[in-house]
Design a protein around this motif. Structure first.
Motif, mmCIF file in Angstrom:
data_model
loop_
_atom_site.group_PDB
_atom_site.id
_atom_site.type_symbol
_atom_site.label_atom_id
_atom_site.label_comp_id
_atom_site.label_asym_id
_atom_site.label_seq_id
_atom_site.Cartn_x
_atom_site.Cartn_y
_atom_site.Cartn_z
ATOM 1 N N HIS A 127 0.844 -1.209 0.000
ATOM 2 C CA HIS A 127 0.000 0.000 0.000
ATOM 3 C C HIS A 127 0.874 1.251 0.000
ATOM 4 O O HIS A 127 0.641 2.196 -0.751
ATOM 5 C CB HIS A 127 -0.889 -0.027 1.244
ATOM 6 N N SER A 131 1.370 4.202 -2.814
ATOM 7 C CA SER A 131 0.981 5.572 -2.500
ATOM 8 C C SER A 131 2.133 6.546 -2.618
ATOM 9 O O SER A 131 1.953 7.693 -2.950
ATOM 10 C CB SER A 131 0.443 5.651 -1.072
ATOM 11 N N ARG A 132 3.329 6.097 -2.282
ATOM 12 C CA ARG A 132 4.440 7.034 -2.211
ATOM 13 C C ARG A 132 5.727 6.311 -2.587
ATOM 14 O O ARG A 132 6.080 5.304 -1.959
ATOM 15 C CB ARG A 132 4.554 7.577 -0.776
ATOM 16 N N ALA A 136 10.185 4.333 3.152
ATOM 17 C CA ALA A 136 10.235 4.553 4.597
ATOM 18 C C ALA A 136 10.707 3.292 5.288
ATOM 19 O O ALA A 136 10.738 3.206 6.496
ATOM 20 C CB ALA A 136 8.855 4.944 5.107
ATOM 21 N N PRO A 139 14.484 3.427 7.529
ATOM 22 C CA PRO A 139 14.466 3.841 8.937
ATOM 23 C C PRO A 139 13.642 2.906 9.807
ATOM 24 O O PRO A 139 13.987 2.644 10.962
ATOM 25 C CB PRO A 139 13.860 5.244 8.906
ATOM 26 N N LEU A 140 12.549 2.380 9.223
ATOM 27 C CA LEU A 140 11.715 1.448 9.991
ATOM 28 C C LEU A 140 12.525 0.212 10.368
ATOM 29 O O LEU A 140 12.530 -0.227 11.523
ATOM 30 C CB LEU A 140 10.500 1.049 9.153
ATOM 31 N N ALA A 143 15.283 1.130 12.911
ATOM 32 C CA ALA A 143 14.759 1.362 14.254
ATOM 33 C C ALA A 143 14.342 0.058 14.912
ATOM 34 O O ALA A 143 14.606 -0.181 16.095
ATOM 35 C CB ALA A 143 13.584 2.329 14.190
ATOM 36 N N ALA A 144 13.685 -0.806 14.132
ATOM 37 C CA ALA A 144 13.256 -2.093 14.688
ATOM 38 C C ALA A 144 14.468 -2.925 15.107
ATOM 39 O O ALA A 144 14.494 -3.515 16.195
ATOM 40 C CB ALA A 144 12.411 -2.852 13.665
ATOM 41 N N HIS A 314 -3.765 15.521 11.433
ATOM 42 C CA HIS A 314 -4.280 15.637 10.073
ATOM 43 C C HIS A 314 -5.772 15.852 10.247
ATOM 44 O O HIS A 314 -6.538 14.913 10.382
ATOM 45 C CB HIS A 314 -3.973 14.336 9.323
ATOM 46 N N PHE A 334 -2.082 9.223 20.312
ATOM 47 C CA PHE A 334 -1.026 8.401 19.717
ATOM 48 C C PHE A 334 0.342 9.064 19.845
ATOM 49 O O PHE A 334 1.355 8.383 19.960
ATOM 50 C CB PHE A 334 -1.350 8.085 18.251
ATOM 51 N N LYS A 338 2.838 6.704 22.956
ATOM 52 C CA LYS A 338 4.037 5.894 22.701
ATOM 53 C C LYS A 338 5.164 6.274 23.654
ATOM 54 O O LYS A 338 5.975 5.429 24.051
ATOM 55 C CB LYS A 338 4.471 6.020 21.244
ATOM 56 N N ALA B 72 6.886 6.012 8.493
ATOM 57 C CA ALA B 72 7.602 5.019 9.297
ATOM 58 C C ALA B 72 7.488 5.358 10.777
ATOM 59 O O ALA B 72 7.326 4.475 11.619
ATOM 60 C CB ALA B 72 9.060 4.990 8.872
ATOM 61 N N LEU B 81 3.204 1.548 21.011
ATOM 62 C CA LEU B 81 1.995 1.646 21.833
ATOM 63 C C LEU B 81 1.389 0.271 22.105
ATOM 64 O O LEU B 81 0.795 0.042 23.159
ATOM 65 C CB LEU B 81 0.975 2.539 21.121
#
Lengths: 452, 232
Positions: A127, A131-132, A136, A139-140, A143-144, A314, A334, A338, B72, B81
């Motif tokens: 998805h 869309s873009r 991303a 970094p995801l 970070a994980a 948004h 949200f 976190k 991300a 969360l």
């Protein structure tokens, strides 16, 4: 001149994930990592070492390996998942798999859930790529992977290698989150209601007040807001966004968790029969002084652009009021949630790894005791609506030190530090610490002198 | 129907937390995480999170044809969360046990805490620990040698001469602030050994040994973890 133009990438199309010839290698690597994870307890877990690798457990090995095999299929041989995202998923799968291997009741369910997670990640990735075009995933994935490295290294350093540690950490971690999140939601709701229902004119009137009136006025408003420290941050953030001076917003944020009626009532209940009036008055008085002084000093030191994230929500301004309230509520919930969870994890890790008697049994003089209980308040990250019941248990510490615990904790602790840093930046956290520590220490000494 | 996927994912996270609170509330397992004084937070959280989830999910349809993919950072935030839920699902179901007794052992005044229990029922493990900490408490509550008691708690440490430590927690807010109370139990000669963190029901008589009240057990039986492990 050559007319052969390089093939142009279509806007929005998925970038090539990996050259086709390398896909089998990636697939093999993912499958091999999965096999290593599934079999690794035979090396480091005493119970597994005793039984050894056995064909009797083949079905268990295969089921635990299935999510990794699915990942290898999607990312490697089929090229349907970006390699970076696949690399990010591997440590997450590894952690869950290793945790579940210690939980017989979940052995059967976990592979199915993890396979679902891999498929969901694939769907979300597809998805996103539709869309873009910008990726991303890197970094995801980083970070994980970083999170997993932290968990593993931290766990090894702290000798978190048994079910008891994991279980204790989980209970404390979840308990802090369970206590805090409803109040984060409540604070986010109040923030959203302020945004949608309070007119600009009301904020203009407040912001026109001179700073010397605005700061103590907003601090006193904290008395009417039944929110704890987790809830006061989104409300203060909203006040600042709507034009209230940042110094006044900070004064409100620091005062509300100490001065609100629920907190003062719980303090009175906890200290009933011994110094209740003194403790309630001292907590409210020192809290008000702390909030007002901090607000004024932060305003004087320059608080022009205090918010790190002006408003990341948004929102649909043409939408109905309920939808706008829910937009603002979810944005704040949200955003804050976190960091509360991250703070809860740190506090739980400390409580699991570090024995509390390290902090007590010595140094219970008024000044050092106050400092010690402030450290304790910072580490424990308790809710201000219940911390008095904990403070009363520190009877080996003088009353001034207990007061320091009650005033400092709602203003600065682990989870709040992360929350403040995300909202106002780390410089604000450092500045707040420099301002609040001497005030709390001085105030607690004064009360100690009065109480004798 | 055209969906806003960011809202769908956020709504799912809200539902996850709402379901967790509702499960804690309905299953009676809230006591594993929060103390009796703040147990109202669980139904409160369950109700407000459920309402928030339902209201939020009403807005999952894309507004004005705008499609906004999740960043991300947003995805990581959602994972963070949901981390407590993942851990609770993955780790064995439990409350604080022997390890937590060891970590949380401190010199905090147990008498002050016990005095706030408003315990008018029969003697509990808290009372015996309080009596060991204060002779005044022991006198005021008639806790002393020869008194017969029937208490429950978890095995928290082996002690000398075959005896062991039996503990219970008392929480004001949640498991994070739970304070352990411990007594020494001298089991009968034919008693089996129990694993750490096993909950036991112990009946016997208090005796003064080495300056402390020790529960000399006549009967011990393993029991399930109670629904209120941090309170009476």
């Amino acid at each position: 001149m050559s007319t052969a133009a390089a093939p142009r990438r279509v806007q929005g199309a998925a970038p090539p994930a990996l050259p086709g010839g390398h896909r089998p290698l990636l697939g093999l690597a993912l499958a091999a990592v999965g096999a290593a994870v599934v079999l690794s307890p035979h090396v480091w877990a005493d119970a597994w070492e005793l039984t050894g690798v056995s064909a009797d457990y083949l079905w268990f090995y295969l089921s635990a390996w299935a999510p990794f095999a699915l990942l290898a299929l999607l990312a490697g041989w089929r090229g349907l998942l970006s390699p970076a995202l696949a690399a990010g998923l591997v440590p997450a799968l590894a952690v869950v798999t290793l945790l579940v291997q210690a939980t017989p009741s979940l052995e059967a369910v976990a592979p199915t859930v993890l396979c679902g997670a891999v498929l969901t990640a694939w769907g979300a990735d597809a998805h996103r790529r539709r869309s873009r075009p910008a990726s991303a995933s890197v970094p995801l994935a980083l970070a994980a992977a970083g999170f997993v490295v932290l968990v593993v290294v931290g766990g090894r350093l702290g000798q978190v290698d048994s079910v008891a540690e994991i279980s204790t950490f989980t209970v404390i971690f979840a308990s802090i989150a369970v206590e805090a999140l409803p109040f984060v939601l409540l604070g986010a709701l109040m923030s959203a209601l302020i945004e949608v229902f309070v007119s600009d004119r009301a904020f203009e009137r407040v912001s026109r007040l001179p700073l010397r009136l605005q700061v103590p006025g907003l601090a006193l408003c904290g008395m009417a807001m039944p929110v704890c420290e987790c809830g006061s941050v989104p409300v203060a953030r909203r006040l600042i966004l709507r034009g209230v001076h940042p110094g006044a917003g900070v004064a409100f944020m620091l005062a509300a968790p100490i001065l609100n009626p629920v907190v003062l009532f719980s303090t009175a209940v906890a200290y009933s029969g011994q110094d209740a009036v003194l403790m309630v008055a001292a907590r409210a008085g020192l809290g008000l002084v702390l909030a007002t002084t901090s607000g004024l000093l932060i305003a004087r030191l320059g608080a022009g652009k205090l918010l790190t994230r002006p408003d990341a929500g948004h929102h649909h301004h043409g939408a109905g009021r309920i939808r706008r309230v829910m937009d603002h509520l979810s944005s704040d919930f949200f955003f804050m949630g976190k960091f509360v969870v991250a703070g809860a994890a740190l506090a739980a890790a400390l409580q699991t790894m570090v024995p509390q008697d390290v902090f007590t049994g010595v140094l219970t003089t008024p000044l050092v005791g106050a400092g010690l209980l402030m450290v304790f308040a910072f580490l424990l990250s308790l809710c201000s609506e219940a911390d008095a019941f904990v403070a009363i248990s520190f009877v080996q510490f003088p009353i001034g030190a207990q007061l320091a615990f009650l005033v400092f904790g709602p203003v600065l602790d682990i989870k709040l530090s992360l929350l403040y840093a995300a909202t106002f930046g780390w410089a604000f956290v450092a500045r707040l610490a420099v301002i609040t520590i001497p005030i709390v220490l001085g105030g607690s000494m004064l009360v100690q002198a009065v109480a004798g | 129907m055209s969906l806003d996927w960011v809202r769908v994912v956020r709504g799912a996270a809200l539902i996850g937390w709402a379901a967790f609170f509702d499960w804690l509330w309905l299953s009676g397992r809230a006591g594993d995480y929060v103390g009796p004084r703040t147990s109202w937070v669980v139904p409160f959280g369950g109700i407000v999170l459920t309402i928030a989830s339902v209201l939020y999910l009403r807005s999952v349809r894309r507004a004005g044809g705008v499609s906004r993919p999740a960043s991300a950072g947003e995805l990581l935030g959602l994972v963070a969360l949901l981390a407590p839920l993942l851990l609770v699902a993955a780790a064995p179901s439990s409350s604080l046990g022997a390890l937590a007794v060891d970590r949380k052992r401190s010199t905090g005044d147990q008498v002050a805490a016990v005095n706030r229990l408003d315990n008018t029922a029969e003697l509990s493990l808290y009372d015996i620990a309080g009596a060991n900490a204060s002779t005044e408490y022991a006198r005021d509550h008639d806790v002393g040698p020869g008194v017969r008691v029937d208490v429950d708690g978890l095995v928290s440490a082996p002690l000398e001469n075959g005896s062991f430590e039996l503990s219970r927690f008392l929480a004001s807010c949640c498991a994070a602030d739970a304070m352990p109370f411990s007594i020494r139990v001298q089991p009968p000669g034919d008693a089996q050994e129990y694993e750490l963190s096993q909950w036991l029901k112990v009946a016997g008589t208090l005796e003064q040994i080495d300056g402390n009240l020790v529960l000399v057990a006549e009967r011990m039986e393993p029991i399930d973890r109670p629904s209120n492990p941090y309170g009476l």
